[in-house]
Design a protein around this motif. Structure first.
Motif, PDB file in Angstrom:
ATOM      1  N   ARG A   1      51.490  -4.247 -13.783  1.00  0.00           N
ATOM      2  CA  ARG A   1      50.504  -4.740 -14.752  1.00  0.00           C
ATOM      3  C   ARG A   1      49.101  -4.171 -14.529  1.00  0.00           C
ATOM      4  O   ARG A   1      48.498  -3.597 -15.432  1.00  0.00           O
TER       5      ARG A   1
ATOM      6  N   ARG B   1      50.702  -8.089  -2.154  1.00  0.00           N
ATOM      7  CA  ARG B   1      50.430  -7.693  -3.535  1.00  0.00           C
ATOM      8  C   ARG B   1      49.432  -8.650  -4.166  1.00  0.00           C
ATOM      9  O   ARG B   1      49.676  -9.854  -4.248  1.00  0.00           O
ATOM     10  N   PRO B   2      48.321  -8.114  -4.672  1.00  0.00           N
ATOM     11  CA  PRO B   2      47.400  -8.980  -5.400  1.00  0.00           C
ATOM     12  C   PRO B   2      47.871  -9.110  -6.843  1.00  0.00           C
ATOM     13  O   PRO B   2      48.167  -8.107  -7.484  1.00  0.00           O
ATOM     14  N   ASP B   3      47.984 -10.309  -7.351  1.00  0.00           N
ATOM     15  CA  ASP B   3      48.442 -10.511  -8.730  1.00  0.00           C
ATOM     16  C   ASP B   3      47.261 -10.554  -9.686  1.00  0.00           C
ATOM     17  O   ASP B   3      46.143 -10.874  -9.284  1.00  0.00           O
ATOM     18  N   GLY B   4      47.539 -10.249 -10.920  1.00  0.00           N
ATOM     19  CA  GLY B   4      46.537 -10.444 -11.960  1.00  0.00           C
ATOM     20  C   GLY B   4      45.988  -9.160 -12.500  1.00  0.00           C
ATOM     21  O   GLY B   4      45.947  -8.143 -11.815  1.00  0.00           O
TER      22      GLY B   4
ATOM     23  N   GLU C   1      52.317 -12.507 -14.670  1.00  0.00           N
ATOM     24  CA  GLU C   1      52.351 -11.281 -13.862  1.00  0.00           C
ATOM     25  C   GLU C   1      53.650 -10.506 -14.083  1.00  0.00           C
ATOM     26  O   GLU C   1      54.711 -11.088 -14.328  1.00  0.00           O
TER      27      GLU C   1
ATOM     28  N   ARG D   1      59.699 -11.442  -3.096  1.00  0.00           N
ATOM     29  CA  ARG D   1      58.826 -12.330  -3.871  1.00  0.00           C
ATOM     30  C   ARG D   1      59.508 -13.627  -4.289  1.00  0.00           C
ATOM     31  O   ARG D   1      58.837 -14.621  -4.515  1.00  0.00           O
TER      32      ARG D   1
END
Ligand SMILES: Cc1cc2nc3c(=O)[nH]c(=O)nc-3n(C[C@H](O)[C@H](O)[C@H](O)COP(=O)(O)OP(=O)(O)OC[C@H]3O[C@@H](n4cnc5c(N)ncnc54)[C@H](O)[C@@H]3O)c2cc1C
Ligand SMILES: [Zn+2]
Lengths: 962, 417, 88
Positions: free
Chosen positions: A857, C27-30, A853, A712
């Motif tokens: 989460r 990866r989807p964020d949020g 983020e 990332r």
């Protein structure tokens, strides 16, 4: 006497060195070089074991790895090993061999009566009975008569078995003519070669078959070729079986030493494998073909020429192919009265001199009890015989080829499966590939090595008479009279195969499992093909349509010890050790393993009352000052321009707002939201952090950080360095910790204004830099002092020394566990499980407030994460005078007549400071139930406790600054 | 023809050369349509077919198997049967299976050789003893027979274990389930096949599903290597191959396929009367009725459909075994193999409707579904017959992955398999 | 024993590597990602029989990379460093 040792000859034995050993209590004489089997034959022992199911008397069938019958438990001068194949085991002086599955011995087995009931217990009979009242009732009796050898319960390991890894260009399996030629050619091409053979002597069939090569007798050619290959620096291993070809052509070898050393496991990674594994002779199908002294023709020849054992006086040789002619001739020349019963009618080789040939005739039955006495032919002729040697044709040894995912091709004229389409990196040569005549064998070896490179070696030439390979398939047929045995060890007859077909077990794998055909220790080397050919006949299919079962490693059984190697004891899973381990030991520490580390549980020596010592340590720690070795704590450095952003993402808690020189406690979550680790993050400067994770998670946290960094953030943004083992961390905790530390004179101010709780400072101890973190896992004022691991000892000594005046106590991990539990501090994995989310632990802020983020989460907002009935972290207190709750006790609720768990106790101790038990627990809706008294159950015993907050001691936290 | 199995029929057949037995199951040609299709001739598929017929009277059923029945994991596993699970949802399913197992030989008239010899889970540290207490308590609360064992108790059931206090994994005690044990894997498959076939189910082997017939957004049948077969209710129980079929049906599953290996030693006379599992080494072991030591251990680490053994995992497992039972070092390895298991993140099965209407799934048993076969069959049959969940299967629906309602036994109790 | 090739260290035994998941599982964020999308990222897999593209880490050097291999015959096609791979 029928079998006997001839007065001369025997290429494998050394007559100047007689030996003796015992078999079933009787003394057997032999010579060095004998196998147990050859010596037993020479002593005319006919019955060497009992079959698995019916306890039929069985004799020696073969002379090598294919042997189904002659298994013995060996002990005495050699290491005890059950189920040893007598045909491959050297007869060593003083060895004690005992037949298997026979009580008291093979000749007179008490369970022999079972055979009389065999018609009531055919293949798979056990599925049809023993159902009432319950199988387990019958099981012990069945188990006792099943099984083969015996394990010696007092056996002691001679030490770990060697394991050797090797690379080479070419590995040749089999040192018969094909393998020797292939090895010679490969060596001549400048390749590094390993040549292995499972026999103690190299040469394969050349050890007992007539041949002349390059104008020399076979034996001389073998010796010369081996000398040439070894002389050029290549590795030649005898008594070594290639037993498995695994992924990417890793080949595993089992090397036997016969001198008391455990077998060696070789893992070889060759560029090219040449399989020259030969072929195995099959039995012929006729009734009672399992009687002792009915033997493979090739084996009879091997015993004659290698061991000078003539197996009988009146011998019937039965065959369907050419290879038995040489055997018949040799037996006759050695003085036996030989009749050759030949199934074929035409185009036969000439009958050897002195041999009576009955062409176009087959055996239909043999007679005899403890040994064969005669045979009946298909024309009704009866022949007396003290031995019957048979050749039912040859089955190429395709096992390794198939293990390497090679597919087989059926060859009708040879009545055999041969290797089909080539497998990358593997070539095949010799009898394995269907070659019979020596010149064909040599040309197949040349072909098998042709892709390896140009060779300087000259391919050998067969210069003598050549064998020819005519064969007429002879498979068991349906509805034959009597019992025609197919799998000798597992007692599978043709009738069992017919039964399987009748009951629709027609797939070859069903056939195998239903009848256990081929599932014995010999893995069906002599029996598989006959079984599936019969199945093909019954079901109107061809042999290839029926197909073969999967060939699984190992080709021959391999000692378990060989696989384990040195991977035992501490090496099984090495514990990590503290840099100061020896100092602690000298100080009376009692060590235990925690999360993979060996750490002091408590001090006071092994003789001390552990509980009292631990209580004492925990109590004194609160009184003045405690010293503790916290070196196992993780110290992973995170640095780089995006380090702050990175730790924000990694932690549940916002970390980027941390000021340099300060520390913050936080959780790391998994992507599924579960709390994975907790610990202190230190910010050294703008772009540099130290992740202090818990002891048992250092490796996994490090791996996780790397993963996110590379996935990332990128290589240039963050850099991660695990410095855990570079530094020792020595903790000073308690009201007098500051006083002790000041006395050490570490060159920094410990003033609370300059070094408040959750701050770090840099100092020196002598020449060495030390980092001091004011963090606390005890709830008392504490300092963690980190120093180069190799310089920790003097610092620890100084602490101990200085501590004396302050009545300092050195504590182990158990006392620390009490101290932290008094404060309600969690230990991940103990006070949490694989479902615990951060808000279950009362830390809900980041979940509800954070906007950016972080790992895990979204998982904090699933239906389940928001559910009310979650298990939440609480304390429990019990009524005065009651003992502590047991860890693992469950809270229970009753409903609808059923019990239900409402959570469980995760940690429980007696607190010496509070003078009462304390406990931590995860309880359903616990956070909103403080004050409620609940029922608990441990091993059926009911208890009660009141839910409290987790912190039982100094809830306002004053002692952090006291 | 002799149909019924008993000591008496065996005796009578013995007098007649065992010639009168009828086929254990029929192998008819597939019909064009059925009321229901079950894909996969492992234990779960066969049991589903059997219970469809037996419990729901639905007998016009085809069971389609790409190879030979019982040739998947059902015929490759280490046959441990137990029900000492941690969560009530798991207990419900494994207890249902366990009870059905206890009556299975009688129900099927086929000896599945259930051997309730007990199983001990070793504990190697104080922490593991505490976890054992936690799981044993959970089991007792859930009504499952479970006990804590002291070292002496362990010694009584498995005296050859390594009890040295300085062993790498010292034995402090353990947990015990007396009703646990083993059963004969092939017999379970064949017994169900025979039972189903007799009730009218067509067992069709060498019949690989190559695609689904999807009409109007619903599953209406399958294309196979033996032709097209239609039905409006289709259940699949194909273990390690679940993702492959799911892809054909247009959805994905939370499944990774891995090889799980096992091996056996040569047979020896009885030396181990119980099942033993060590969490330290990850190895579990029992002795088969034939005398082989049956050894299982950790999952392979490389996702694979290769269905074959390898060296590194085998070496670790055997080293672990010898750490537990040092005297077994005198034994030899006879056979090594692998099955492709369907590993799900929470190691619990998936039973329920699939995203493709009319198609129902039973998968995700991973390393431990042999013990669950009777329950898996009962529950999938219930779904196929009624279109609705049985109460026991509801928590195991595929929907749990989105809701987060995972049932992670390893997370709860630290025990897999 | 399979041989995997670390783009940095070369061919090594499989035991030195750790499986990191299927390549391309973004990866989807949020916090507002749908439950299904999140579950899909967390749990749903192609799990192909045959050719596959995966993320692996060589534990000895710590580098993650993309490997293309076959899950049936275990043949390894290529190993590509993460930087150069469009693993997206
Ligand atoms: C080595 C090993 C040890 C184990 N030990 C235990 C244990 O001790 N205890 C325990 O409880 N469990 C154990 N298990 C797990 C257990 O074996 C499995 O969970 C269980 O057998 C699964 O049964 P099943 O019917 O779902 O799958 P399987 O038995 O694998 O059956 C699936 C069937 O589907 C067929 N199929 C696949 N694709 C198709 C297609 N396209 N068309 C038609 N048919 C198809 C396959 O050929 C196969 O026959 C072990 C597993 C292994 C591999
Ligand atoms: Zn690398």
């Amino acid at each position: 006497m029928t079998a006997s040792r001839l007065s001369s000859g025997g290429s494998a034995i050394d007559r100047s060195r007689p030996i003796s050993f015992s078999f079933d209590g009787r003394t057997v004489q032999g010579f060095e070089g004998d196998t147990i089997a050859s010596a037993l034959l020479a002593a005319d022992v006919a019955v060497v074991g009992r079959s698995f199911k019916y306890h039929r008397p069985r004799g020696i069938w073969g002379a090598g790895v294919e042997e189904p019958n002659a298994l013995v438990d060996v002990a005495g001068s050699v290491r005890a090993t059950p189920n040893t194949r007598a045909t491959t085991e050297p007869a060593l002086a003083g060895l004690v061999a005992k037949s298997v599955n026979a009580t008291p011995n093979a000749a007179a087995d008490r369970n022999a009566f079972i055979d009389r009931f065999s018609r009531f217990i055919p293949a798979a009979f056990y599925y049809k009975t023993f159902m009432w009242p319950d199988w387990h009732l019958f099981e012990p009796r069945i188990r006792a008569v099943a099984g083969l050898g015996k394990v010696d319960p007092d056996w002691k390991s001679p030490g770990p078995a060697d394991q050797i890894n090797r690379h080479c260009d070419v590995l040749v399996v089999g040192a018969g003519p094909a393998g020797l030629a292939a090895a010679k050619l490969a060596a001549g091409a400048g390749k590094s070669v390993i040549l292995v053979d499972d026999q103690p002597l190299l040469g394969g069939s050349l050890l007992h078959r007539d041949a002349e090569i390059d104008g020399k007798p076979a034996a001389a050619w073998v010796d010369g070729t081996v000398a040439e290959i070894e002389g050029a620096g290549h590795l030649v291993l005898s008594s070594t079986t290639a037993f498995g070809i695994y992924d990417h052509n890793l080949i595993a070898l089992n090397q036997r030493h016969h001198d008391g050393r455990p077998d060696t496991l070789w893992r070889v990674r060759p560029r090219q494998i040449v399989l020259a594994t030969g072929a195995i002779e099959r039995p012929l199908p006729f009734a009672n073909n399992d009687l002792p002294r009915i033997m493979s023709a090739d084996a009879a020849l091997a015993y004659l020429r290698r061991y000078a054992v003539l197996i009988g006086r009146r011998i019937v040789v039965a065959t369907n192919n050419d290879s038995a002619y040489e055997v018949a001739g040799a037996l006759a020349t050695a003085g036996a009265d030989v009749t050759l019963v030949e199934m074929r009618k035409n185009a036969l080789p000439a009958a050897p001199s002195g041999v009576k040939l009955l062409a176009g005739r087959a055996l239909v039955s043999a007679r005899g009890g403890m040994r064969v006495e005669g045979v009946t032919l298909d024309d009704g002729t009866s022949l007396a015989a003290d031995s019957v040697v048979v050749s039912g044709g040859w089955t190429p040894t395709v096992h390794l080829f198939c293990q390497a995912r090679g597919k087989l091709a059926w060859d009708e004229t040879r009545a055999a499966f041969l290797p089909g389409d080539p497998v990358e990196g593997i070539s095949v040569a010799g009898a394995l590939n269907g070659a019979v005549a020596l010149s064909d064998v040599f040309s197949s070896a040349a072909k098998a090595t042709s892709a390896i490179g140009e060779t300087k070696a000259v391919a050998p030439r067969s210069t003598g008479a050549e064998a020819i390979g005519g064969v007429l398939a002879a498979w068991p047929i349906p509805s034959a009279k009597g019992r025609v045995w197919i799998d000798y060890q597992n007692d599978v007859t043709a009738k069992d195969v017919e039964l399987a077909a009748r009951e629709n077990f027609v797939s070859v794998e069903h056939l195998k499992r239903y009848t256990t055909l081929g599932m014995a220790t010999d893995q069906g080397k002599t029996s598989n093909l006959a079984g599936l050919a019969l199945m093909a006949n019954i079901t109107g299919r061809t042999v290839p349509e029926v197909g073969t079962t999967t060939y699984r490693p190992p080709f021959t059984p391999v000692p378990l010890a060989s696989f384990a190697g040195a991977l035992g004891g501490e090496l099984m899973s090495p514990v990590r050790r503290l840099p100061l381990e020896n100092v602690h030991r000298a100080n009376g520490a009692v060590f235990q393993e925690y999360g993979g580390w060996l750490r002091p549980a408590h001090y006071g020596g092994a003789g001390a009352d552990a509980d009292r010592t631990i209580q004492d340590e925990a109590r004194r720690a609160r009184q003045s000052v405690a010293l503790f070795d916290g070196s196992t704590l993780g110290k992973i450095e995170v640095m780089g321009p995006k380090a702050a952003e990175f730790v924000d993402f990694i932690y549940y808690n916002t970390m980027s707002t941390l000021k340099p020189g300060r520390c913050r406690y936080g959780f790391m979550l998994s992507e599924n939201g579960v709390v994975f680790d907790d610990g202190i993050l230190v910010r050294l400067d703008e772009n540099r952090f130290v992740v202090s994770c818990s002891t048992s998670h250092v490796a996994s946290v490090h791996a996780r950080l790397e993963e996110w960094r590379q996935d990332r953030f990128g290589r240039g943004a963050v850099y991660i360095h695990n410095a855990t083992s570079e530094m020792a961390t020595l903790t000073v905790s308690g009201p007098n910790s500051k006083k002790l530390l000041e006395a050490l004179d570490l060159g920094l101010s410990l003033d609370d204004a300059e070094l408040p709780h959750m701050a770090i400072g840099e100092g020196r101890f002598g020449e060495d830099a030390v980092r001091i973190a004011r963090v606390s896992f005890t709830g008392d004022r504490s300092y963690e002092v980190s120093i180069r691991a190799d310089r920790a000892e003097p610092l620890w000594a100084r602490m101990q020394e200085t501590g004396k005046a302050l009545d300092a106590v050195t504590i182990g991990l158990e006392a620390l566990m009490i101290l932290r539990a008094e404060k309600g501090y969690i230990v991940i994995g103990k006070d949490t499980d694989g479902t615990t989310l951060p808000h279950d632990l009362g830390v809900d802020g980041p979940r509800t407030k954070r906007k950016n983020e972080y790992v895990g989460r979204r998982s904090l907002f699933t239906d389940v994460a928001m559910q009310e009935s979650r298990l939440q972290f609480v304390g429990l207190s019990v009524a005065e005078g009651e003992p502590p709750l047991a860890t693992g006790t469950h809270a229970i609720a009753k409903g609808g007549g059923k019990l239900r768990s409402q959570g469980f106790v995760t940690s429980s101790y007696h607190s010496p400071t509070l003078g009462r038990p304390i406990a931590l627990a995860l309880i359903e809706r616990g956070a909103s139930r403080h004050g409620e008294t609940i029922d608990l159950q441990h091993l059926g015993m009911l208890r009660h406790a009141t839910i409290t907050g987790p912190c039982a001691f100094d809830p306002s936290g004053e002692r952090l600054n006291a | 023809m002799t149909r019924r199995y008993s000591a008496l029929s065996l005796f009578k057949e013995g007098l007649a050369g065992q010639k009168g037995w009828e086929p254990a199951w029929r192998s008819p040609e597939p019909k064009k349509t059925y009321d229901a299709i079950v894909i996969g001739g492992g234990g779960h598929g066969l049991a589903t077919a059997y219970y469809l017929a037996k419990n729901h009277g639905i007998t016009n059923v085809a069971l389609l198997e790409k190879g030979w029945i019982g040739g998947g994991n059902t015929g490759r596993n280490t046959t441990v049967v137990r029900s000492n699970y941690y969560y009530p949802e798991s207990v419900a399913i494994y207890d249902l299976a366990h009870r059905l197992y206890e009556g299975l030989s009688a129900d099927l008239n086929y000896n599945v050789m259930l051997s309730q010899r007990g199983m001990v889970f070793l504990a190697h540290s104080i922490n593991e003893m505490e976890i054992t207490a936690r799981t044993v308590n959970a089991m007792q609360i859930n009504g499952i027979d479970a006990e804590i064992f002291s070292v002496d108790d362990v010694r009584r059931v498995a005296p050859l274990l390594n009890f040295a206090p300085d062993a790498r994994f010292p034995i402090l005690g353990g947990g015990w389930q007396g009703r646990a044990g083993t059963a004969r894997h092939d017999a379970v498959a064949w017994g169900y096949a025979r039972g189903a076939s007799r009730l009218g189910v067509d067992i069709i082997q060498n019949c690989e599903i190559t695609d689904f017939i999807i009409e109007g957004g619903r599953c209406r049948g399958v294309h196979t290597t033996r032709g097209t077969i239609r039905a409006d209710r289709i259940g699949m129980a194909v273990a390690g191959h679940s993702s492959v079929l799911a892809a054909k049906a247009g959805f994905r599953l939370p499944v990774n396929s891995y090889a799980l290996q096992a091996c056996v030693s040569e047979p020896v006379k009885p030396i181990l009367d119980t099942v033993v599992l060590s969490p330290g080494t990850g190895v579990y072991v029992s002795q088969s009725d034939k005398g082989e030591i049956v050894i299982g251990g950790a999952l392979d680490r490389v996702p694979s459909y290769g269905q074959r053994g390898n060296l590194p995992v085998l070496e670790g497992v055997i080293a672990g075994l010898l750490e537990m039972f040092p005297t077994f070092a005198q034994l030899k390895l006879m056979r090594q193999w692998a099955g492709i298991v369907d590993v799900v993140p929470d190691s619990s099965p998936i039973i329920g409707e699939s995203p493709l209407p009319n198609l129902f799934i039973n998968c995700g048993w991973g390393t431990g579904g042999f013990k669950a076969i009777p329950a898996g069959g009962t529950l999938l049959a219930h779904l196929l017959a009624t279109g609705k969940h049985h109460d026991i299967s509801r928590p195991f629906d595929l929907a749990r992955f989105a809701s987060g309602r995972l049932l992670d036994e390893a997370a709860g109790s630290g025990i897999a398999h | 024993m399979q041989l995997f090739t670390c783009p940095f260290c070369g061919p090594r035994d499989e035991t030195e590597f750790h499986f990191g998941g299927e390549a391309g599982n973004l990866r989807p964020d949020g916090a507002d990602v749908t439950a299904d999308r999140w579950a899909s990222y967390l749990y749903m897999r192609d799990n192909p029989k045959g050719a596959t593209r995966e993320i692996w880490v060589h534990m000895n050097c710590g580098e993650f990379f993309v490997m293309e291999r076959d899950t049936v015959n275990h043949k390894v096609e290529t190993s590509i460093a993460l930087d150069s791979a469009e693993h997206a």
